[in-house]
Design a protein around this motif. Structure first.
Motif, PDB file in Angstrom:
ATOM      1  N   LEU A 181      50.384  42.511  39.675  1.00 14.90           N
ATOM      2  CA  LEU A 181      50.618  41.755  40.900  1.00 14.90           C
ATOM      3  C   LEU A 181      51.370  40.489  40.513  1.00 14.90           C
ATOM      4  CD1 LEU A 181      48.228  41.049  43.855  1.00 14.90           C
ATOM      5  CD2 LEU A 181      49.569  39.192  42.876  1.00 14.90           C
ATOM      6  N   ARG A 184      43.983  49.638  41.506  1.00  9.91           N
ATOM      7  CA  ARG A 184      43.529  48.608  40.578  1.00  9.91           C
ATOM      8  C   ARG A 184      44.653  47.607  40.318  1.00  9.91           C
ATOM      9  NH1 ARG A 184      41.038  50.528  35.957  1.00  9.91           N
ATOM     10  NH2 ARG A 184      41.630  48.689  34.760  1.00  9.91           N
ATOM     11  N   ILE A 185      44.272  46.470  39.773  1.00 13.75           N
ATOM     12  CA  ILE A 185      45.228  45.467  39.299  1.00 13.75           C
ATOM     13  C   ILE A 185      44.893  45.191  37.844  1.00 13.75           C
ATOM     14  CG2 ILE A 185      46.065  43.089  39.501  1.00 13.75           C
ATOM     15  CD1 ILE A 185      45.358  43.236  42.493  1.00 13.75           C
ATOM     16  N   LEU A 227      47.779  40.105  36.438  1.00 11.88           N
ATOM     17  CA  LEU A 227      48.190  39.140  37.457  1.00 11.88           C
ATOM     18  C   LEU A 227      49.199  38.195  36.836  1.00 11.88           C
ATOM     19  CD1 LEU A 227      48.049  37.420  40.059  1.00 11.88           C
ATOM     20  CD2 LEU A 227      46.039  36.280  39.056  1.00 11.88           C
ATOM     21  N   VAL A 229      45.860  40.895  47.978  1.00 15.08           N
ATOM     22  CA  VAL A 229      45.111  41.479  46.862  1.00 15.08           C
ATOM     23  C   VAL A 229      44.422  42.762  47.315  1.00 15.08           C
ATOM     24  CG1 VAL A 229      43.137  41.147  45.324  1.00 15.08           C
ATOM     25  CG2 VAL A 229      44.803  39.312  45.619  1.00 15.08           C
ATOM     26  N   GLY A 254      47.030  45.498  47.787  1.00 18.13           N
ATOM     27  CA  GLY A 254      47.526  46.040  46.527  1.00 18.13           C
ATOM     28  C   GLY A 254      46.537  46.992  45.879  1.00 18.13           C
ATOM     29  N   ILE A 255      45.263  46.622  45.913  1.00 13.27           N
ATOM     30  CA  ILE A 255      44.236  47.500  45.332  1.00 13.27           C
ATOM     31  C   ILE A 255      44.125  48.790  46.136  1.00 13.27           C
ATOM     32  CG2 ILE A 255      41.754  47.732  44.879  1.00 13.27           C
ATOM     33  CD1 ILE A 255      41.743  44.695  44.292  1.00 13.27           C
ATOM     34  N   THR A 311      49.059  48.530  36.826  1.00 12.27           N
ATOM     35  CA  THR A 311      49.571  47.804  37.983  1.00 12.27           C
ATOM     36  C   THR A 311      49.604  46.308  37.698  1.00 12.27           C
ATOM     37  OG1 THR A 311      48.672  49.456  39.505  1.00 12.27           O
ATOM     38  CG2 THR A 311      49.202  47.292  40.421  1.00 12.27           C
ATOM     39  N   VAL A 348      41.532  37.651  42.437  1.00 12.68           N
ATOM     40  CA  VAL A 348      41.682  38.846  41.590  1.00 12.68           C
ATOM     41  C   VAL A 348      40.514  39.002  40.613  1.00 12.68           C
ATOM     42  CG1 VAL A 348      43.139  39.883  39.793  1.00 12.68           C
ATOM     43  CG2 VAL A 348      44.193  38.858  41.810  1.00 12.68           C
TER      44      VAL A 348
END
Length: 270
Positions: A5, A73-74, A77, A64, A67-68, A3, A115
């Motif tokens: 962002l 997960r991220i 970035l 943030v 999105g998680i 993923t 993040v």
């Protein structure tokens, strides 16, 4: 599935990067100040469009977390949101000066801070910061813009040291002249009739930019470089985007201040 962002994903480099990563099978958290501009991205599989204004701390925290919650997960970035303020320093109010630094520098730091706990807990992640050739060299009337991009270069290099032991990589992408709306809604130019002493410099800047931007690269090219930076596992810190970026930054590295700045002045003379 990994993923990413992305800040500033409504157009230009941010949108091109969102499309590139989605096409390659990534989850994409496409953030922007006004999500109504993200309809095209939102219609794609594995893309989540959400509001994030880098000058609004609450929106950063919320996006943030959102999105998680959506993807779990991220992994990457991309700090892409930003704009360029050009013109004589005298032409900018204190509020406009702060807006430039709040967006291009403080906003980038605040999103990164939001993040980092997640990446630190995972002991993995990559932060890609969009700088510019303007983070290594300067052009006339760019005191504010270049100040922010030089800051991005410095803070990114320093972060590299402190985050590498935690399994988090930092990358800097330095685009040259790109076909985006940088000269439109992403451009803040300050000049009025009371600043006529600067008019010759402004005219010279126009000639310089006209020559430099005669054959700009597309945002898709930058998206490809971002993709390379995000996937690179070496110790490489900086990634140049565009043939003009490579040529200008090589020249700057090879020449002393007087020589390089003299060349810029020569081009300004026409």
């Amino acid at each position: 599935m990994k993923t990413i962002l992305i800040t500033g994903a409504s157009s230009g480099i941010g949108k091109a990067t969102a499309l590139r990563f989605q096409a390659e099978g990534w989850n994409v958290i496409a953030t922007m100040r006004d999500p109504s501009g993200g309809a095209e991205l939102g219609a794609l599989d594995n893309v989540h469009v959400t509001r994030l204004d880098v000058t609004d701390a609450n929106s950063i925290t919320a996006s943030v977390a959102e999105g998680i919650a959506r993807f779990g997960r991220i992994d990457v970035l991309l700090n892409n949101a930003g704009y360029g303020a050009y013109g004589p320093l005298e032409g900018f109010s204190t509020d406009r000066i702060r807006r430039q630094f709040d967006t291009n520098v403080i906003g980038l730091l605040e999103v990164t801070k939001a993040v980092l706990p997640h990446m630190r807990a995972n002991r993995s992640g990559t932060i890609v910061n969009i700088s510019s050739i303007g983070g290594q060299i300067t052009f006339p009337l760019g005191t504010l813009y270049h100040g922010t991009k030089f800051a991005v270069e410095g803070l990114s290099e320093a972060l590299h040291y402190e985050l590498e032991p935690l399994g988090i990589r930092v990358r800097i992408v330095e685009p040259g002249m790109i076909k985006t709306d940088f000269g439109g809604r992403s451009f803040d130019f300050a000049m009025d009739e009371t600043l006529s002493d600067y008019a010759p410099t402004a005219e010279a800047m126009g000639r310089l930019f006209g020559k430099l931007a005669s054959d700009p690269s597309g945002p898709e090219l930058v998206a490809g470089v971002i993709r390379d930076a995000a996937n690179d596992t070496s110790d490489r810190l900086r990634f140049r985007a565009g043939p003009d970026a490579r040529a200008l930054l090589d020249d700057r590295k090879a020449q002393d201040d007087a020589t390089f700045i003299g060349r810029i002045k020569d081009v300004m003379k026409g």
